[in-house]
Each structure stands twice: as structure tokens, then as C-alpha cells.
Write a protein that holds these residues in place. Structure first.
Motif, PDB file in Angstrom:
ATOM      1  N   VAL A  50       2.481   3.558  13.990  1.00  0.00           N
ATOM      2  CA  VAL A  50       1.310   2.613  13.170  1.00  0.00           C
ATOM      3  C   VAL A  50       2.007   2.270  12.027  1.00  0.00           C
ATOM      4  N   GLN A  51       1.558   1.053  11.470  1.00  0.00           N
ATOM      5  CA  GLN A  51       2.354   0.413  10.410  1.00  0.00           C
ATOM      6  C   GLN A  51       1.696   0.991   8.971  1.00  0.00           C
ATOM      7  N   ASP A  52       0.451   0.959   8.871  1.00  0.00           N
ATOM      8  CA  ASP A  52      -0.290   1.339   7.741  1.00  0.00           C
ATOM      9  C   ASP A  52      -1.461   2.306   8.034  1.00  0.00           C
ATOM     10  N   ILE A  93     -10.186  -0.783  11.306  1.00  0.00           N
ATOM     11  CA  ILE A  93      -8.790  -0.668  12.195  1.00  0.00           C
ATOM     12  C   ILE A  93      -8.408  -2.210  12.218  1.00  0.00           C
ATOM     13  N   GLU A  94      -7.082  -2.411  12.016  1.00  0.00           N
ATOM     14  CA  GLU A  94      -6.749  -3.720  11.903  1.00  0.00           C
ATOM     15  C   GLU A  94      -5.536  -3.855  13.159  1.00  0.00           C
ATOM     16  N   ASP A  95      -5.674  -5.154  13.689  1.00  0.00           N
ATOM     17  CA  ASP A  95      -4.806  -5.493  14.751  1.00  0.00           C
ATOM     18  C   ASP A  95      -4.440  -4.528  15.512  1.00  0.00           C
ATOM     19  N   VAL A 134      -9.774  -5.590  -0.486  1.00  0.00           N
ATOM     20  CA  VAL A 134      -8.376  -6.169  -1.117  1.00  0.00           C
ATOM     21  C   VAL A 134      -7.328  -5.106  -0.526  1.00  0.00           C
ATOM     22  N   LYS A 135      -6.381  -5.644  -0.173  1.00  0.00           N
ATOM     23  CA  LYS A 135      -5.249  -4.815   0.332  1.00  0.00           C
ATOM     24  C   LYS A 135      -3.611  -5.118  -0.268  1.00  0.00           C
ATOM     25  N   VAL A 136      -3.177  -4.332  -1.196  1.00  0.00           N
ATOM     26  CA  VAL A 136      -1.918  -4.806  -1.708  1.00  0.00           C
ATOM     27  C   VAL A 136      -0.930  -3.725  -1.538  1.00  0.00           C
ATOM     28  N   ALA A 154       6.480 -12.570   1.259  1.00  0.00           N
ATOM     29  CA  ALA A 154       6.735 -12.629   2.690  1.00  0.00           C
ATOM     30  C   ALA A 154       6.494 -11.481   3.463  1.00  0.00           C
ATOM     31  N   GLY A 155       6.009 -11.554   4.658  1.00  0.00           N
ATOM     32  CA  GLY A 155       5.627 -10.719   5.555  1.00  0.00           C
ATOM     33  C   GLY A 155       6.966 -10.098   6.485  1.00  0.00           C
ATOM     34  N   ALA A 156       6.547  -8.988   7.008  1.00  0.00           N
ATOM     35  CA  ALA A 156       7.751  -8.252   8.010  1.00  0.00           C
ATOM     36  C   ALA A 156       7.089  -8.377   9.528  1.00  0.00           C
ATOM     37  N   SER A 157       5.846  -7.986   9.651  1.00  0.00           N
ATOM     38  CA  SER A 157       5.190  -7.853  10.875  1.00  0.00           C
ATOM     39  C   SER A 157       4.475  -9.099  10.702  1.00  0.00           C
ATOM     40  N   VAL A 160     -11.767 -10.130   8.665  1.00  0.00           N
ATOM     41  CA  VAL A 160     -10.618 -11.033   8.732  1.00  0.00           C
ATOM     42  C   VAL A 160      -9.797 -10.699   7.412  1.00  0.00           C
ATOM     43  N   LEU A 161      -8.347 -10.798   7.617  1.00  0.00           N
ATOM     44  CA  LEU A 161      -7.542 -10.462   6.587  1.00  0.00           C
ATOM     45  C   LEU A 161      -7.194 -11.888   6.154  1.00  0.00           C
ATOM     46  N   VAL A 162      -7.279 -12.052   4.892  1.00  0.00           N
ATOM     47  CA  VAL A 162      -7.191 -13.334   4.249  1.00  0.00           C
ATOM     48  C   VAL A 162      -5.768 -13.431   3.503  1.00  0.00           C
ATOM     49  N   LYS A 163      -4.387 -13.805   3.921  1.00  0.00           N
ATOM     50  CA  LYS A 163      -3.105 -13.911   3.464  1.00  0.00           C
ATOM     51  C   LYS A 163      -2.995 -15.382   3.094  1.00  0.00           C
ATOM     52  N   PRO A 164      -3.094 -15.716   1.936  1.00  0.00           N
ATOM     53  CA  PRO A 164      -2.725 -17.165   1.614  1.00  0.00           C
ATOM     54  C   PRO A 164      -1.592 -17.800   2.135  1.00  0.00           C
ATOM     55  N   VAL A 193      -8.880  -9.897   1.251  1.00  0.00           N
ATOM     56  CA  VAL A 193      -7.667 -10.778   0.726  1.00  0.00           C
ATOM     57  C   VAL A 193      -6.604  -9.716   0.609  1.00  0.00           C
ATOM     58  N   SER A 194      -5.415 -10.183   1.057  1.00  0.00           N
ATOM     59  CA  SER A 194      -4.315  -9.334   1.235  1.00  0.00           C
ATOM     60  C   SER A 194      -2.829  -9.802   0.872  1.00  0.00           C
ATOM     61  N   ALA A 195      -2.270  -9.121   0.073  1.00  0.00           N
ATOM     62  CA  ALA A 195      -0.794  -9.324  -0.098  1.00  0.00           C
ATOM     63  C   ALA A 195       0.255  -9.159   1.241  1.00  0.00           C
ATOM     64  N   ASP A 235       8.035   0.052   2.932  1.00  0.00           N
ATOM     65  CA  ASP A 235       8.270  -1.315   2.363  1.00  0.00           C
ATOM     66  C   ASP A 235       7.187  -1.514   1.157  1.00  0.00           C
ATOM     67  N   GLU A 236       5.911  -0.961   1.409  1.00  0.00           N
ATOM     68  CA  GLU A 236       4.961  -1.191   0.326  1.00  0.00           C
ATOM     69  C   GLU A 236       4.712   0.104  -0.392  1.00  0.00           C
ATOM     70  N   GLY A 237       5.575   1.112  -0.266  1.00  0.00           N
ATOM     71  CA  GLY A 237       5.648   2.162  -1.298  1.00  0.00           C
ATOM     72  C   GLY A 237       4.738   3.317  -0.897  1.00  0.00           C
TER      73      GLY A 237
HETATM   74  C1  LIG Z   1       0.758  -6.788   4.994  1.00  0.00           C
HETATM   75  C2  LIG Z   1       0.985  -6.513   6.124  1.00  0.00           C
HETATM   76  O1  LIG Z   1       2.180  -6.702   6.534  1.00  0.00           O
HETATM   77  P1  LIG Z   1       2.991  -7.877   6.379  1.00  0.00           P
HETATM   78  O2  LIG Z   1       3.030  -8.414   5.172  1.00  0.00           O
HETATM   79  O3  LIG Z   1       4.559  -7.386   6.924  1.00  0.00           O
HETATM   80  O4  LIG Z   1       2.736  -8.762   7.410  1.00  0.00           O
HETATM   81  C3  LIG Z   1       0.151  -6.542   7.275  1.00  0.00           C
HETATM   82  O5  LIG Z   1       0.580  -6.384   8.196  1.00  0.00           O
HETATM   83  O6  LIG Z   1      -1.086  -6.532   6.881  1.00  0.00           O
END
Ligand SMILES: C=C(OP(=O)(O)O)C(=O)O
Ligand SMILES: [Mg+2]
Length: 435
Positions: free
Chosen positions: A166-168, A289-291, A392-394, A45-48, A339-343, A368-370, A208-210
Motif C-alpha cells: 500500500v502506497q499511503d 480509500i484511493e485508487d 487536501v493531500k500533501v 512530479a509523480g512516481a506512481s 476526485v483527486l485534483v493534481k494540477p 487538491v493534492s501535491a 518519498d513524502e516523509g
Molecule cells: C501523491 C501521490 O503520489 P505520486 O505523486 O507519486 O503520484 C498519489 O499517488 O496520490
């Protein structure tokens, strides 16, 4: 004429309530086939989240004190099981089409994207188990490439109560010779960053992601500290290791076309925001740089992508929500280069794969991202290798739900042995063309 059922005919689909890394309920799906094979998957589950994502079906919602997944679990045991029983688990597209037909909405509002993505993944796992292969090899027996990891060092934004805008703040170890070496370097940077925060009295916890949750008063202070941490780990910033940022700018939009840095109490119009980000990209070894702009600001996305022209990778996450049609329009307008790929944004593996295929067809990199809310499920590691993504982004190097995935990638690299090919810099799709 009656056709005999294949060994991979789906005999049972069951849903189960489980828990994720934020202490919130999630859904697990178990798929069984006629030959006794079992596939299991958990929904993240995502937060943003992007507004165009598949619906995460929850009971009640926060206003009612409920984050439960009873309804999503019921959907699995009811309509989803009914739709999938008797289908062939080896026919992923067929199973995913049955999920779409049973739902009937564009974003899985009826069945819940959390229920459908876990089901879709469990189908893939059951088919892989029936063939006696790990998922990555079942997806592509010729897969050789280990993706370039983006590893979180500092976490902010919605993952750290906005302590940093900034988130990450991540590192990409493209100078390493193997995935194993690359990942070891990231761990070195993580520890060095922690020591640096300790010395400055700025270690506020973990996000949240450590990643470290730094008590800095400006985003640039974090960028500067990250560059120092790369050096302190004995690596050359910009040469061996670059910085990757997820601005998650939808969270920073002020609702009137501008953007806010809340910690610094600064507001920017679109042009000013673009200038601010370009300044960061000039002053620090940022390669991705993402989003950088909000999900509804394609003009801003295209302006930055044009300005950095092949020098910095520009990723669409909330902006594209793993949707093939959006990937094509972003390619048409030059709004991003990756492109971030989040299933779970897509709701099924077939839809997520279509977004990745669209990226590759249009010369864009796929990562591919978690999600920020995760579990011990390691499927994304297999998808990254099996689907041949550049990146890959986890998340970070701490917390079991993250190390489970990184360590799985190490196992895959070991299993490939001399055949393994680490993506390295080509995973960024900058100078060597798309990845
Ligand atoms: C992994 C991310 O966070 P979230 O799962 O909260 O969208 C993201 O924004 O790339
Ligand atoms: Mg993102």
C-alpha cells in the motif's frame, strides 16, 4: 483602434532549471507583467503516475541516465514565452488556451506538462501579485473554508521501493475544531507511530513524502500499527481521527486482471481483491480509500464503491488523472465518490479547475493534492482554499517541501481569523453530502 495593454499584460516568461525533493531536476517558471509584478512556480512530479497524465517532458530518460529538464526549460523560453507575451495574466483561461494552442496535442506532449503547469501557475501568481492579494484570495475573495488534511504516517509502494504494498497510510483528523488543531493531532500521531516502530525494531527510514517507511511483513500489520498510534496519541480512532489509504492499485496489477501483494506473495482476482479490501475497511477505522483498483479497472472501482455505499470515501487519482470528462463518466457509472485534483496531471490550472468543477457539479468530493516529488512551492495550499476543496493531500509532516504547504494553510487560517471554517467531517462528503 489600438487597445492599451492592461497593467497585467505579460511582458516576460522565463524557464529555469531547479531541483525537487527526490534530487531530480525540475522546471521553474517566472512570469512578469507590465506593472512590474512577478509570479513564480515550480513543477512537481509523480512516481506512481496514471497513464493519462499530461506528459512530464524529460531528457533522455532513465535508460540514458538522464532525468534532465533542458528541453522543458527550452520550451518555456521559446514557444511558451512567444505564445504568452502580450496576453493578460488576469485572464487565466486565455493564457491556458494559448498554451493548448501552442502545444497542439491532448497531453502537452510537445511543450511538456511540467513546463505548462509551472507556466500556468506562474501566470496565476503574477495576476495575484498585481492585485496585491495572496493567490487563495485572488482566486476567491469569499473563500472561508480550510480543507480536511490527509496526512501520511506510513509510506510504501513506489515511494518506498515496495517495502509495503500500500502506497499511503494517512490520517484524517475530522474531529478537530480547526485546521490548526487537526494538524497538531497529525503531528502527535506521526511521533507516536515513530516510537511504536522503534519499540518493534521496524523503523526502516522515511519514504518519498516523509512518512515512516515501516519494515512490516504485511499490510495489515501497518494498518494495525497506525490504529495503535492514533490511540497512543490520545485520539479516538474512527471518532476523532480516521484512516485514509492510497492503494495506488495500478502499481499492484498483475497484467492479467488480478492484483498482487508482493510482500505477502499473494495473488487475487478482481473479486478476491475487493473482498480483501472490504475486510480491511471492516477491521480498521478507514474512512477513505484511493485508487483501490487499477486505472483501467472501472468495474472493480464501481464494485467497491457500491459495496461501501457512503460509508467510505472512494477517490479516483490515476483512475481520473484530473480530467473533467473522466470525472463525468465516473459519476455516470458510480465508480468513485471523490476526485483527486493534481494540477500537473492536467497540465494547466484551467483544466484542473474544470475537473474540480465537474466533481462538484456531480456531487463528488474534491481533494487538491501535491505529488511525491515536490518543492517549496506552496500553491496547492492556496488552490485548496481558493477553490473550496473538501480535502487536501500533501504528504507527511516532515520534510520542508511538505511543512511549507501545511504551514501555509496555518497562515491562511490565521489570516481568516474568526471567519475561518474548518471542513472537518464535511470534507469527506460522507454523511453531510458532497464536499
Ligand atoms: C501523491 C501521490 O503520489 P505520486 O505523486 O507519486 O503520484 C498519489 O499517488 O496520490
Ligand atoms: Mg494516489
Amino acid at each position: 483602434m489600438i487597445h492599451p495593454s492592461p497593467l497585467t499584460s505579460i511582458s516576460a516568461v522565463t524557464g529555469h532549471p531547479r531541483w525537487d525533493s527526490r534530487g531530480r531536476p525540475t522546471v521553474e517558471v517566472v512570469v512578469r507583467t507590465g506593472d512590474g509584478s512577478v509570479g513564480r512556480a515550480l513543477a512537481p512530479a509523480g512516481a506512481s503516475t496514471g497513464s493519462g497524465e499530461a506528459v512530464d517532458l524529460r531528457d533522455g530518460g532513465p535508460a540514458h541516465g538522464g532525468y534532465g529538464v533542458d528541453r522543458a526549460v527550452d520550451r518555456v523560453n521559446g514557444p511558451i514565452a512567444a505564445a504568452l507575451k502580450g496576453l493578460d495574466a488576469a485572464d487565466q483561461a486565455g493564457a491556458d488556451a494559448a498554451l493548448e494552442a501552442a502545444d497542439g496535442t491532448a497531453g502537452f506532449a510537445h511543450l511538456g506538462g511540467n513546463a505548462t503547469v509551472a507556466t500556468s501557475l506562474a501566470v496565476a501568481q503574477a495576476a495575484a501579485a498585481a492585485s496585491g492579494l495572496p493567490l487563495w484570495r485572488a482566486l476567491n475573495p469569499a473563500a472561508r473554508r480550510l480543507p480536511l488534511p490527509e496526512v501520511q504516517i506510513f509510506g510504501g509502494g513506489a515511494h518506498a521501493h515496495g517495502r509495503l504494498d500500500v502506497q499511503d497510510l494517512m490520517v484524517v483528523p475530522y474531529g478537530a475544531g480547526s485546521f490548526a488543531e487537526a494538524y497538531a493531532w497529525c503531528n502527535d500521531v506521526y511521533r507516536a507511530a515513530g516510537e511504536l516502530l522503534d519499540r518493534r525494531g521496524a523503523r526502516a527510514g522515511v519514504a518519498d513524502e516523509g512518512g515512516w517507511w515501516p519494515a512490516f511483513d504485511s499490510n495489515e500489520a501497518a494498518l494495525s500499527a497506525l490504529t495503535e498510534a492514533i490511540e497512543a496519541a490520545g485520539r479516538a480512532p474512527g471518532d476523532e481521527i480516521g484512516i485514509s489509504l492510497d492503494i495506488a492499485a495500478t502499481q499492484l496489477a498483475d497484467g492479467a486482471g488480478g492484483y498482487l501483494l508482493r510482500r505477502e506473495e499473494r495473488r487475487f482476482d478482481r473479486d478476491g481483491w475487493c473482498e480483501l479490501l472490504l475486510g480491511w475497511l471492516d477491521r480498521y477505522p478507514v474512512v477513505s480509500i484511493e485508487d483501490p483498483f487499477a486505472e483501467d479497472d472501472p468495474v472493480g472501482m464501481a464494485a467497491l464503491t457500491t459495496a461501501v455505499a457512503g460509508r467510505v470515501q472512494v477517490i479516483g487519482d490515476d483512475f481520473l488523472v484530473t480530467d473533467a470528462a473522466r470525472v463525468h463518466s465516473a459519476a455516470d457509472t458510480g465508480a468513485c465518490t471523490a476526485v483527486l485534483v493534481k494540477p500537473n496531471q492536467a497540465g494547466t490550472l484551467t483544466r484542473a479547475r474544470a475537473a474540480l468543477d465537474a466533481a462538484h457539479a456531480r456531487g463528488l468530493t474534491a481533494i487538491v493534492s501535491a505529488r511525491s516529488g515536490e518543492t517549496e512551492d506552496v500553491a496547492v495550499a492556496h488552490l485548496a482554499v481558493g477553490w473550496g476543496s473538501g480535502g487536501v493531500k500533501v504528504g507527511s509532516v516532515t520534510r520542508g517541501e511538505r511543512t511549507a504547504k501545511w504551514n501555509e494553510l496555518l497562515r491562511i487560517e490565521e489570516e481568516l481569523g474568526v471567519d475561518a471554517r474548518f471542513a472537518g467531517r464535511s470534507g469527506l462528503g460522507l454523511d453531510g453530502g458532497p464536499a
